[in-house]
Design an enzyme around this catalytic site. Structure first.
Site, short mmCIF file in Angstrom:
data_model
loop_
_atom_site.label_atom_id
_atom_site.label_comp_id
_atom_site.label_asym_id
_atom_site.label_seq_id
_atom_site.Cartn_x
_atom_site.Cartn_y
_atom_site.Cartn_z
N GLY A 231 0.86 -1.21 0.23
CA GLY A 231 -0.01 0.09 0.09
C GLY A 231 0.91 1.25 -0.10
O GLY A 231 2.04 1.08 -0.69
N ASP A 285 3.65 5.57 -11.81
CA ASP A 285 3.06 6.74 -12.28
C ASP A 285 1.79 6.94 -12.10
O ASP A 285 1.33 8.21 -12.10
CB ASP A 285 3.61 6.87 -13.88
#
Ligand code: KDG
Length: 341
Positions: A231, A285
């Protein structure tokens, strides 16, 4: 006028269409790739008017980059270099789902980017500038160009976003560490993987929260540590919007999230969305682009982080560096098998 400007190198990308060593593979699919333009595409798809700035060869691959980014409704601010080709990147698909990247970018146009290529007004007129540690890795010219862009942004009050993006194929850890630290210190919003955070800090510290606090001590007011399959953790200065569910009435933080407000900083954790990983390239990204888009949309830190984690997970489930970057409808779609109505 663009609200966000992403500066960096975008290349032609040849990806093997089948598993096997490039010594044997017969076919490659042509596309484009580049961390900063991936973030630009992510921002654009999430509704942020965005520009990409960089240097391209005056060649067909350069044309391809311009066409693809323009098709994504990105304003392209590219210097076309008649004396150098556009860089290339090859993606090899190895057994076991491993992906290996080969660069053909030294002496390419992107490595010849210089500060005078940067459009100062474009940056000063935007709300956000995004750069990454790939630019200094490419050489002194691109490094100076990124530093110049950051200086222009800081002077103009444009928020500076930096993704550390260490590329060990481009430079050594010993070279990268101090340069990435300087870049990281110039950020308002800083993104780093935990390994990258340790490299920047020159530490062996393992705890993400400590890493985030030490990075914030360099200057950024928001630090996001990308933890891949675990995470992500965000640390931010409280001055802005209070985190969701952290009103004065108190109450427990939402499930799965640590909420610890002390010393004027808040830390949040968001677990990853479990997915079957097909191709993780570009997930970082997607994460950054989604996080920045939510920031520009004025969303609270917890929501920024949740969207970022969701976008990163979605990107892992498809091959391609940016093609699967989500738009708002993709983010709103429920998880599960696709149903055609
Ligand atoms: O983050 C994805 C990028 O790694 C990829 O698209 C190409 O810019 C790139 C790089 O330097 O690896």
């Amino acid at each position: 006028t663009p609200r966000a400007v992403c500066l960096g190198e975008t290349m032609g990308l040849l990806a093997a269409t089948s598993v096997g060593r490039l010594a044997h593979v017969g076919e490659m699919a042509l596309g484009i790739g580049g961390a900063e333009s991936n973030v630009a595409i992510a921002l654009s798809r999430l509704g942020v008017p965005t520009a990409w700035a960089g240097r391209l060869g005056a060649d067909a691959i350069g044309d391809r980059v311009v066409r693809e980014l323009t098709a994504e409704r990105i304003a392209v601010h590219a210097v076309r270099d008649p004396d150098a080709p556009t860089g290339l990147m090859l993606k090899e698909r190895l057994p076991g789902g491993r992906i290996k990247v080969w660069y053909y970018r030294s002496h390419a146009a992107g490595s010849r980017l210089v500060p005078s290529d940067v459009d100062d007004e474009l940056i000063a007129g935007a709300e956000l500038l995004h750069v990454t540690g790939i630019s200094p890795a490419l050489g002194p010219g691109p490094g100076a160009a990124a530093a110049h862009a950051v200086a222009v942004a800081r002077e103009a009050g444009t928020t500076v976003s930096v993704d550390v993006n260490h590329r060990s194929a481009l430079w050594s850890d010993a070279e990268a560490g101090p340069a990435l630290r300087t870049l990281a210190a110039s950020a308002d919003v800083l993104y780093a993987g935990d390994d990258e955070a340790r490299l920047v800090l020159g530490t062996t510290e393992a705890d993400p929260e400590t890493l985030a606090r030490e990075l914030a001590a360099l200057g950024p007011s928001e630090v996001v540590i990308k933890l891949g399959a675990q995470g992500a953790l965000a640390l931010f200065r409280d001055a802005g919007t209070p985190p969701e569910g952290a009103g004065s009435a108190g109450g427990d933080p939402p499930d799965g999230r640590a909420d610890d407000r002390t010393d004027g900083w808040t830390v949040l954790f968001e677990p990853a969305v479990p997915v079957e990983v097909v191709d993780p390239v570009g997930a970082g990204d997607a994460f950054v682009g989604a996080h920045l888009a939510e920031r520009l949309a004025g969303r609270a830190p917890a929501e920024r982080l949740r969207t970022a984690v969701t976008a990163g997970a979605l990107m892992c489930t498809v091959p391609g560096d940016w093609e699967a970057l989500p738009d708002r409808a993709d983010l709103a779609a429920p998880a599960g098998p696709d149903v055609t109505r």
